[in-house]
Design an enzyme around this catalytic site. Structure first.
Site, mmCIF file in Angstrom:
data_model
loop_
_atom_site.group_PDB
_atom_site.id
_atom_site.type_symbol
_atom_site.label_atom_id
_atom_site.label_comp_id
_atom_site.label_asym_id
_atom_site.label_seq_id
_atom_site.Cartn_x
_atom_site.Cartn_y
_atom_site.Cartn_z
ATOM 1 N N LYS A 1 6.771 -51.626 -0.947
ATOM 2 C CA LYS A 1 7.665 -51.222 0.034
ATOM 3 C C LYS A 1 8.662 -52.031 0.290
ATOM 4 C CE LYS A 1 7.902 -48.455 3.818
ATOM 5 N NZ LYS A 1 8.113 -46.995 3.862
ATOM 6 N N LYS B 1 -0.674 -39.632 -5.045
ATOM 7 C CA LYS B 1 -0.400 -38.616 -4.134
ATOM 8 C C LYS B 1 0.499 -38.551 -3.458
ATOM 9 C CE LYS B 1 -4.962 -39.028 -2.154
ATOM 10 N NZ LYS B 1 -4.865 -40.211 -1.354
ATOM 11 N N LYS C 1 1.292 -45.501 -12.638
ATOM 12 C CA LYS C 1 0.246 -44.833 -11.600
ATOM 13 C C LYS C 1 0.552 -43.204 -11.172
ATOM 14 C CE LYS C 1 -2.164 -45.560 -7.356
ATOM 15 N NZ LYS C 1 -1.839 -44.151 -7.071
HETATM 16 P P1 ATP Z 1 -1.251 -42.619 -2.001
HETATM 17 O O1 ATP Z 1 -0.198 -42.406 -3.143
HETATM 18 O O2 ATP Z 1 -1.040 -41.932 -0.769
HETATM 19 O O3 ATP Z 1 -1.510 -43.712 -1.814
HETATM 20 P P2 ATP Z 1 -3.114 -42.455 -4.008
HETATM 21 O O4 ATP Z 1 -3.322 -41.145 -5.082
HETATM 22 O O5 ATP Z 1 -2.843 -43.821 -4.217
HETATM 23 O O6 ATP Z 1 -2.600 -41.768 -2.792
HETATM 24 P P3 ATP Z 1 -5.687 -43.084 -2.536
HETATM 25 O O7 ATP Z 1 -6.118 -42.358 -1.486
HETATM 26 O O8 ATP Z 1 -4.649 -44.468 -2.322
HETATM 27 O O9 ATP Z 1 -5.020 -42.339 -3.643
HETATM 28 O O10 ATP Z 1 -6.790 -43.799 -3.529
HETATM 29 C C1 ATP Z 1 -7.963 -43.165 -3.564
HETATM 30 C C2 ATP Z 1 -8.811 -43.802 -4.708
HETATM 31 O O11 ATP Z 1 -8.171 -43.294 -5.893
HETATM 32 C C3 ATP Z 1 -8.730 -45.052 -4.773
HETATM 33 O O12 ATP Z 1 -9.944 -45.716 -5.479
HETATM 34 C C4 ATP Z 1 -7.899 -45.477 -5.757
HETATM 35 O O13 ATP Z 1 -7.983 -46.692 -6.680
HETATM 36 C C5 ATP Z 1 -7.936 -44.209 -6.780
HETATM 37 N N1 ATP Z 1 -6.786 -44.025 -7.407
HETATM 38 C C6 ATP Z 1 -5.579 -43.488 -7.118
HETATM 39 N N2 ATP Z 1 -4.742 -43.282 -7.957
HETATM 40 C C7 ATP Z 1 -5.473 -43.581 -9.140
HETATM 41 C C8 ATP Z 1 -5.004 -43.725 -10.431
HETATM 42 N N3 ATP Z 1 -3.712 -43.142 -10.717
HETATM 43 N N4 ATP Z 1 -5.754 -43.853 -11.408
HETATM 44 C C9 ATP Z 1 -6.905 -44.280 -10.963
HETATM 45 N N5 ATP Z 1 -7.517 -44.308 -9.975
HETATM 46 C C10 ATP Z 1 -6.694 -43.988 -8.735
HETATM 47 MG MG MG Z 2 -2.992 -45.051 -3.005
#
Ligand code: ATP
Ligand code: MG
Length: 352
Positions: free
Chosen positions: A116, A206, A203
């Site tokens: 960030k 969301k 990665k």
């Molecule tokens: P944001 O972008 O809002 O942070 P996010 O997709 O990273 O959302 P999180 O809620 O932060 O999702 O993470 C939820 C779970 O999903 C965590 O265990 C995280 O490690 C896993 N996760 C998120 N993105 C990935 C990915 N691309 N590959 C594997 N695991 C993931």
């Molecule tokens: Mg995340």
């Protein structure tokens, strides 16, 4: 001692729809562990969502929808304690206590914070929330989430590995200073997944607008997969291995995402067959995309159906949230009270 049940804890932020990274990085493990005799705590991290969310009215709705998706994936609020982080406000109290022994320098090395910071340095007017105290303290709150239920195992994707390590460090430091109080969880295994984004970014996330969502219908799946960049010439593979961790990093980014998803969602022989085509440099990306889209749609059709099942309603979710908040609270308070005692302020005088 040997009879103590393994405790599992993991959470997901209600920051949008669940994607395949969430599923294979986290939810797949939630489902597996729910079938064992471990005690599972799966929560929706709504406090954590506030570090990035800018539209307040959405958080609650996103939370409900995400819980409906949890249920649609097969998570069972009778077998796992599924709750909302903010229904366990003593987590914030524990985070406050842990914050007293956490070095700022340690937090400044956190990847989420550093990312960030560098984004803001590139573009100071970037939309979104400021570089907040809450964002810097994210790992402390996450440590509180984990430590409060005395977790042994934290099934998360590779992107969260560092945060779990920070929780372990904080707990060790606490115990060192105040005596054995907190239960130390295990570190995340090296085999944790990090699914790349459809745009080839390292990665899928969301908040990154590069996701294939668990609830995407057939048409959307096909559209998104067809749009993945595959115009670069295939790069030669320097290995005979079929292991996705070995060969996929050698492919152009977009192609790598397709293979990663194929490996996760299609039978092994389909993945191997397409790997052979890649090695022989046949013209096949159109076919690969169609095949992958078909497997994705076969996989998620039942999830979409269960998501829309009238029984999987808002009322159903609210009822189990209330019930599960009641189940987790005494377990969490025991930890908070122990920490208060250890730090010398003594037990709360109003809690029973
Ligand atoms: P944001 O972008 O809002 O942070 P996010 O997709 O990273 O959302 P999180 O809620 O932060 O999702 O993470 C939820 C779970 O999903 C965590 O265990 C995280 O490690 C896993 N996760 C998120 N993105 C990935 C990915 N691309 N590959 C594997 N695991 C993931
Ligand atoms: Mg995340």
């Amino acid at each position: 001692m040997g009879e103590k049940k393994e405790v599992i804890l993991s959470g997901i932020r209600p920051t949008g729809r669940l994607h395949y990274g969430n599923y294979f990085g986290a939810i797949r493990h939630f489902l597996r562990l729910q079938e064992t005799d471990a005690r599972c705590f799966y929560f929706i991290a709504d406090y954590h969502a506030l570090t990035t969310i800018s539209e307040p009215e959405n958080v609650f709705e996103e939370t409900i929808n995400m819980l409906r998706t949890y249920v649609a994936c097969g998570l069972d609020p009778n077998r796992a304690i599924i709750y909302r982080q903010s229904d366990l406000p003593c987590t914030a109290e524990l985070a406050l206590l842990l914050g007293m022994i956490t070095n700022i320098g340690h937090l400044e090395r956190g990847t989420t914070y550093k990312d960030k910071l560098s984004k803001l340095q590139e573009d100071p007017k970037a939309e979104g929330n400021p570089l907040s105290y809450g964002l810097l303290g994210y790992p402390v709150l996450m440590a509180a989430d984990i430590l409060i239920v005395r977790a042994d195992q934290v099934p998360v994707g590779d992107d969260q590995r560092q945060h779990v390590e920070m929780a372990i460090d904080i707990a060790q430091k606490f115990n060192h200073r105040f005596g054995e109080t907190l239960h130390i969880p295990r570190a995340v295994g090296r085999d944790a997944l990090r699914l790349p984004g459809l745009d080839g970014a390292e990665k899928m996330g969301k908040s990154e607008h590069n996701t294939l969502d668990l609830l995407d219908d057939r048409e959307t799946v096909l559209k998104k997969i067809r749009a993945v960049e595959t115009s670069t010439d295939p790069l030669p593979l320097h290995s005979d291995s079929d292991d996705p961790d070995v060969v996929i990093p050698q492919m152009p980014a977009g192609v790598g995402v397709l293979y990663r998803l194929l490996h996760l969602l299609a039978p092994e022989e389909v993945y191997r067959d397409f790997l052979g085509k890649y090695r022989r440099r046949e013209k096949f990306y159109g076919m690969l995309k169609n095949t992958l889209a078909e497997h994705v749609s076969q996989f998620n059709a039942p999830i979409i159906e269960r998501y829309n099942d009238p029984a999987n309603s808002r009322e159903f979710v609210l009822a189990f949230l209330r019930e599960n908040a009641r189940r987790v609270t005494p377990i969490a308070l025991e930890t908070v009270e122990a920490c208060r005692e250890a730090m010398g302020i003594g037990h709360s005088l109003y809690r029973a």
